[in-house]
Design an enzyme around this catalytic site. Sequence first.
Site, PDB file in Angstrom:
ATOM      1  N   GLU A  85      -1.964 -11.823  -5.797  1.00  0.00           N
ATOM      2  CA  GLU A  85      -1.880 -10.369  -5.666  1.00  0.00           C
ATOM      3  C   GLU A  85      -1.282  -9.809  -6.944  1.00  0.00           C
ATOM      4  OE1 GLU A  85       0.329  -6.904  -3.030  1.00  0.00           O
ATOM      5  OE2 GLU A  85      -0.197  -8.790  -2.046  1.00  0.00           O
ATOM      6  N   GLU A 100       4.227  -9.242 -10.720  1.00  0.00           N
ATOM      7  CA  GLU A 100       4.747  -7.874 -10.765  1.00  0.00           C
ATOM      8  C   GLU A 100       5.634  -7.727 -11.997  1.00  0.00           C
ATOM      9  OE1 GLU A 100       5.595  -4.309 -10.561  1.00  0.00           O
ATOM     10  OE2 GLU A 100       4.415  -4.908  -8.805  1.00  0.00           O
ATOM     11  N   ASP A 142       3.263  -9.884 -17.158  1.00  0.00           N
ATOM     12  CA  ASP A 142       1.951  -9.282 -17.363  1.00  0.00           C
ATOM     13  C   ASP A 142       0.863 -10.146 -16.722  1.00  0.00           C
ATOM     14  OD1 ASP A 142      -0.474  -8.312 -18.476  1.00  0.00           O
ATOM     15  OD2 ASP A 142       0.591  -7.576 -20.244  1.00  0.00           O
ATOM     16  N   ASP A 200      -1.515   1.635 -10.520  1.00  0.00           N
ATOM     17  CA  ASP A 200      -1.197   2.927 -11.110  1.00  0.00           C
ATOM     18  C   ASP A 200      -2.493   3.653 -11.465  1.00  0.00           C
ATOM     19  OD1 ASP A 200      -0.324   5.069 -12.756  1.00  0.00           O
ATOM     20  OD2 ASP A 200       1.488   3.947 -13.250  1.00  0.00           O
ATOM     21  N   LYS A 216      -4.372  11.490 -15.288  1.00  0.00           N
ATOM     22  CA  LYS A 216      -4.795  12.351 -16.389  1.00  0.00           C
ATOM     23  C   LYS A 216      -5.896  11.673 -17.195  1.00  0.00           C
ATOM     24  CE  LYS A 216      -0.367  14.750 -16.933  1.00  0.00           C
ATOM     25  NZ  LYS A 216       0.745  15.080 -17.859  1.00  0.00           N
ATOM     26  N   THR A 226       1.132   1.588   3.998  1.00  0.00           N
ATOM     27  CA  THR A 226       2.440   1.803   3.378  1.00  0.00           C
ATOM     28  C   THR A 226       2.809   3.277   3.397  1.00  0.00           C
ATOM     29  OG1 THR A 226       1.563   2.173   1.160  1.00  0.00           O
ATOM     30  CG2 THR A 226       1.945  -0.120   1.815  1.00  0.00           C
ATOM     31  N   GLU A 262       0.517   5.198   1.100  1.00  0.00           N
ATOM     32  CA  GLU A 262      -0.794   5.514   1.650  1.00  0.00           C
ATOM     33  C   GLU A 262      -0.686   6.637   2.678  1.00  0.00           C
ATOM     34  OE1 GLU A 262      -4.791   3.247   3.352  1.00  0.00           O
ATOM     35  OE2 GLU A 262      -2.922   2.124   3.093  1.00  0.00           O
TER      36      GLU A 262
END
Length: 237
Positions: free
Chosen positions: A64, A89, A116, A139, A143, A210, A213
């Site tokens: 994950e 993570e 990473d 993420d 923009k 979550t 969400e």
Amino acid sequence: MESERQPRLRSVVSYVQRGGRMTVGQERAWRDRWPELGRKVAELPPGPVDFTEWFGRPAPVLLEIGSGMGETTSQLAAAAPELNYVAVEVYEAGLGQLMLRADNLGVANLRLLHGDAVVLLTRHIEPDSLSGVRIFFPDPWPKKKHHKRRLVQPAFVALVASRLAPGATLHLATDWEHYAEQMLAVCSAEPLLRNRHDGWAPRPDWRPVTKFENRANAEGRVSHDLVFERVSPAQTS
């Protein structure tokens, strides 16, 4: 040996470095549980991670990418004890909270990597080895000028696909419509992947809802799931 089709990918920072201190509980988890459960990607020895040795058993490895604060990850690992569940993570506080949640649920089949995901996949995961990859609510960089920083890009998806075993799945979810469309287009264009649902996948009952969400639903954003299957190289010709 690496496949000749091994994608060359320069790591793109698709996350923001968040400040703030860890809670006392998160710090305790790092002190007491990290030596057993975690490793830092930057400190891994050269070559693939030996997950059989680390977990103490042979089992399918599911990765994950971006476990956040561990709300979903801890529950998914608990619900699939037959898997060697690996979460990568970048946020220390999130990993600390994940360790706390996992301990509360009695999870024994979870290992954590701090760093990473691109470096991990490129240098430390063997081709054709993963039973699945999950990327839930990365993420969105909403923009337009920041879209290039989104994680799900062609080179990254090619890298992920090369690490999946034939028949394994890449499961993505996002609550940002434009990012969902980008995910669908990018994954559909990857020769090693096939869409299992010819479009959006039904939202699985097993994926926990979550607070983020729930917030998206309250703000009128619809979550989309996508499930792509790794095909064998012979099927791409």
